[in-house]
Design an enzyme around this catalytic site. Structure first.
Site, mmCIF file in Angstrom:
data_model
loop_
_atom_site.group_PDB
_atom_site.id
_atom_site.type_symbol
_atom_site.label_atom_id
_atom_site.label_comp_id
_atom_site.label_asym_id
_atom_site.label_seq_id
_atom_site.Cartn_x
_atom_site.Cartn_y
_atom_site.Cartn_z
ATOM 1 N N ASP A 54 -7.486 -32.799 -3.274
ATOM 2 C CA ASP A 54 -6.412 -33.413 -2.502
ATOM 3 C C ASP A 54 -6.154 -34.793 -3.083
ATOM 4 O O ASP A 54 -6.658 -35.134 -4.154
ATOM 5 C CB ASP A 54 -6.774 -33.471 -1.015
ATOM 6 C CG ASP A 54 -7.919 -34.449 -0.723
ATOM 7 O OD1 ASP A 54 -8.529 -34.994 -1.686
ATOM 8 O OD2 ASP A 54 -8.199 -34.684 0.464
ATOM 9 N N LYS B 266 -4.598 -25.562 -3.423
ATOM 10 C CA LYS B 266 -5.546 -26.425 -2.714
ATOM 11 C C LYS B 266 -5.935 -25.841 -1.369
ATOM 12 O O LYS B 266 -7.117 -25.774 -1.020
ATOM 13 C CB LYS B 266 -4.970 -27.821 -2.514
ATOM 14 C CG LYS B 266 -5.987 -28.829 -1.968
ATOM 15 C CD LYS B 266 -5.347 -29.888 -1.119
ATOM 16 C CE LYS B 266 -5.021 -29.342 0.257
ATOM 17 N NZ LYS B 266 -4.550 -30.389 1.199
#
Length: 209
Positions: free
Chosen positions: A139, A121
């Site tokens: 997220d 991420k």
């Protein structure tokens, strides 16, 4: 309704309510942004900004940060969750950038993920923000929205959610939608007490099904 039709409805609504959604982390350097994203794990952007702004104002170069002791770094970011581990990662990132990458944040995903505390991420967020490389970072907000809107399976992993979103939307729109999903999840479709009453997507939302 087909998935394509659903995605068109979602994009139109997000463009309507969040036309200018963007990154809320403040930064003045490429390494400052990378470090801020790493620090934002399980923490709000506002808290990260509050810790990093005075830190980078005081220590203006990678060399200055590299010269700090671990205890000094911990003291500077102790307001953040998991600060001890994050301080180690911060020191590690700075040292790696100095010794391996000529003081520049790399754009290559594998190289980014070789840095301490940088996972999929974080690497994606850095590629999106600093290099404008199309990615769809996932997220907690993006994951929640994707699952509530039926774009991904409820039990799907973060990687599976990312793959679903990339298949559902045009690559040209990934960066914009990434920001819109975050803002939508942060300010509208919140984890607790989402504003369902005023949401035009409630007809396709699976939250109450």
């Amino acid at each position: 309704m087909t998935n394509k039709e659903k995605c068109e409805i979602i994009e139109k609504y997000l463009d309507e309510i969040l036309p200018d959604a963007g990154c809320e982390l403040t930064y003045t350097s490429d390494y400052g942004f990378l470090i801020s994203v790493m620090l934002s794990a399980q923490c709000t952007d506002k808290k990260v900004n509050k810790a990093t702004e005075p830190f980078f104002e005081k220590y203006k170069t990678l060399e200055q940060i590299d010269s700090l002791s671990l205890i000094e770094v911990e003291e500077a970011i102790k307001s953040l969750g998991l600060y001890k581990n994050k301080a180690k990662n911060l020191k590690g990132i700075v040292h790696e950038l100095l010794t391996r990458f000529d003081s520049k944040v790399p754009s290559d995903k594998k190289e980014l993920m070789s840095l301490p505390g940088v996972g999929n991420k974080t690497a994606n967020v850095v590629r999106v923000e600093l290099f404008k490389i199309p990615e769809f970072p996932v997220d907690t907000h993006v994951e929640r929205i994707a699952k509530r809107l039926g774009l991904a399976k409820k039990d799907g992993s973060v990687i599976e959610v990312e793959e679903k979103l990339k298949k559902s939307f045009s690559k040209d729109h990934w960066i914009k939608l990434h920001h819109q999903f975050i803002h939508f999840g942060r300010y509208h479709c919140k984890a607790i007490s989402p504003d369902c009453k005023n949401c035009k997507l409630r007809g396709i939302c699976t939250k109450n099904i």
